[in-house]
Design a protein around this motif. Structure first.
Motif, mmCIF file in Angstrom:
data_model
loop_
_atom_site.group_PDB
_atom_site.id
_atom_site.type_symbol
_atom_site.label_atom_id
_atom_site.label_comp_id
_atom_site.label_asym_id
_atom_site.label_seq_id
_atom_site.Cartn_x
_atom_site.Cartn_y
_atom_site.Cartn_z
ATOM 1 N N PRO A 20 11.059 20.069 5.906
ATOM 2 C CA PRO A 20 9.849 19.349 5.484
ATOM 3 C C PRO A 20 10.088 17.935 4.974
ATOM 4 O O PRO A 20 9.242 17.060 5.161
ATOM 5 N N ALA A 37 5.825 18.675 10.582
ATOM 6 C CA ALA A 37 5.642 20.064 10.987
ATOM 7 C C ALA A 37 5.367 20.113 12.484
ATOM 8 O O ALA A 37 4.870 19.156 13.082
ATOM 9 N N TRP A 95 7.184 25.047 9.759
ATOM 10 C CA TRP A 95 8.298 24.358 9.134
ATOM 11 C C TRP A 95 9.612 25.091 9.394
ATOM 12 O O TRP A 95 9.642 26.191 9.958
#
Length: 325
Positions: free
Chosen positions: A185, A190, A199
Motif C-alpha cells: 500500500p 491498489a 492490496w
C-alpha cells in the motif's frame, strides 16, 4: 508432466507454501531450485501457494513444471529474478536510495512520505512488474493447463473493499492477481479485480494454506513444506528503534502463517487422539524451511543483483540441508 508433479507409486503428496517478503523471497527461488534439482520420486507435488514475492516464485515454478519439467522451472525462476534485479546505473542509484530511506525511517528519523497515487513511479513500477511476469509466463494458457493431475495453484491478496482475505486459485490466477498480491500500500496503487480493489497479500494469508488443504481427499497433502522468510525466533531483545521495527515486521508477517498452521496441528492431534476417524481425515506433517538470516527489513526492498544472488544461494543451501545433504 515433470517428475516433481507425477511422483512414483505410493508417493507422499506434498504441498509447498511460499511466504512473501519482497527481495528476501529470492531465498524461496533458491529453495525451490534446490528442491527441484534433487527431487525424489517418493514425493509428488500436489499444490503450491504464494503471497507477494512468494507468489512470483509459486507461479513461475508451477508454470515451468506443468508446461515442461523441473529444469524448465529452475531456468524460469532464474530468468524471472534476473529481470527483477536492477541493472542500469540509474536503477542502482534509485534502489540504494529506496533502501537507505527505508532504513532511515525504521531508525526513527523523519522521512518524506508520498501517496503512491501522487507519483508516476508507482504506476511505472507496476507496469514493469507486469511486463516481467508476462514475459516469462503465458497467463492466457493457465486455464487450459489446470486439471486434476496438475498441482493446485494459489495466490493470496486482500480485498480492501470487503475487508476480507481473497485468494485466486488455478484458472483464476492472472497477472493482475499476482500484481495485486505484491501491491504494497505504501508503494503501489491498489489493483482492481472484479470491481474490488486489492492490496499486498502480506495483509492476508502469508502464505495461503487453507486452499491447499481443502481439496479432494486423494489430492490432500500428507506433508506441507513452508518456505518461511520471516524468522520465527530471535534470541536477542530488540532495543533500538530499527531493531524494534525489524522485529515488528517479522512478527506481523508470521501472524497469519502461525494461525493457519495451528489449525493443521490441532486436526493432527484430533486424529492422533482418535477424535477424528483416520478413514476420513488425512494427517499433514508440517516442515519449515526458514531463511533465519537476520537481514534488516529494509533489505526487502533491495533489488541489487549481488543481494538477490546472495539470498538465492542461501536458499539453495537450505534446500540441501532439508534433504540432508
Amino acid at each position: 508432466m515433470s517428475d516433481v508433479t507425477s511422483g512414483g507409486d505410493g508417493s507422499t503428496r506434498v504441498a509447498i507454501a511460499c511466504q512473501g517478503g519482497g527481495s528476501h523471497t529470492a531465498f524461496t527461488a533458491g529453495v525451490l531450485k534446490g528442491l527441484f534439482r534433487e527431487w525424489d520420486e517418493a514425493y509428488e507435488l500436489v499444490g503450491i501457494s504464494g503471497t507477494s514475492g512468494g507468489a512470483f516464485n509459486a507461479v513461475a515454478a508451477w508454470y515451468g513444471l506443468v508446461t515442461a519439467d523441473e529444469t524448465t522451472a529452475i531456468d524460469l525462476l532464474d530468468a524471472l529474478w534476473d529481470d527483477i534485479a536492477v541493472d542500469s546505473f540509474s536503477d542502482r542509484l534509485i534502489n540504494n536510495w529506496v533502501v537507505g530511506l527505508s532504513r532511515i525511517g525504521n531508525a526513527g528519523f523523519p522521512v518524506p512520505k508520498i501517496s503512491p497515487y501522487q507519483t508516476p513511479g508507482s504506476r511505472l513500477g507496476q507496469e514493469q512488474i507486469t511486463d516481467v511476469l508476462e514475459r516469462h509466463i503465458d497467463f492466457g494458457s493457465v486455464p487450459e493447463l489446470c486439471g486434476r493431475e496438475t498441482p493446485e495453484l494459489v495466490v493470496g491478496t486482500v480485498d480492501i473493499n470487503a475487508g476480507v482475505f481473497e485468494t485466486f486459485t488455478n484458472k483464476g490466477v492472472t497477472s493482475e492477481a499476482v500484481l495485486a498480491s505484491a501491491a504494497v500500500p505504501s508503494l503501489f496503487e491498489a489493483v482492481e479485480i472484479n470491481g474490488h480493489y486489492h492490496w499486498d497479500g502480506l495483509f492476508s494469508q502469508n502464505p495461503p494454506i487453507d486452499d491447499l488443504m481443502t481439496v479432494a481427499a486423494e489430492r490432500k497433502p500428507q506433508e506441507l513444506w513452508v518456505i518461511q522468510i520471516n524468522p520465527q525466533q530471535r534470541e536477542d531483545e530488540p532495543t533500538t528503534l530499527e531493531e524494534i521495527a525489524d522485529r515488528r515486521n517479522e512478527l506481523s508477517g508470521n501472524i497469519s502463517l502461525n494461525q493457519e498452521l495451528a489449525v493443521i496441528e490441532r486436526v493432527n492431534r484430533w486424529i492422533d487422539d482418535g477424535h477424528l476417524p483416520k478413514s476420513d481425515f488425512t494427517r499433514t506433517e508440517i516442515k519449515r524451511i526458514q531463511l533465519e538470516q537476520p537481514y534488516r527489513s529494509s533489505t526487502k526492498l533491495d533489488r541489487s543483483s549481488g543481494f538477490i544472488q546472495e539470498v538465492m544461494e542461501l536458499g539453495e543451501s537450505k534446500a540441501a540441508e532439508f534433504y540432508g545433504k
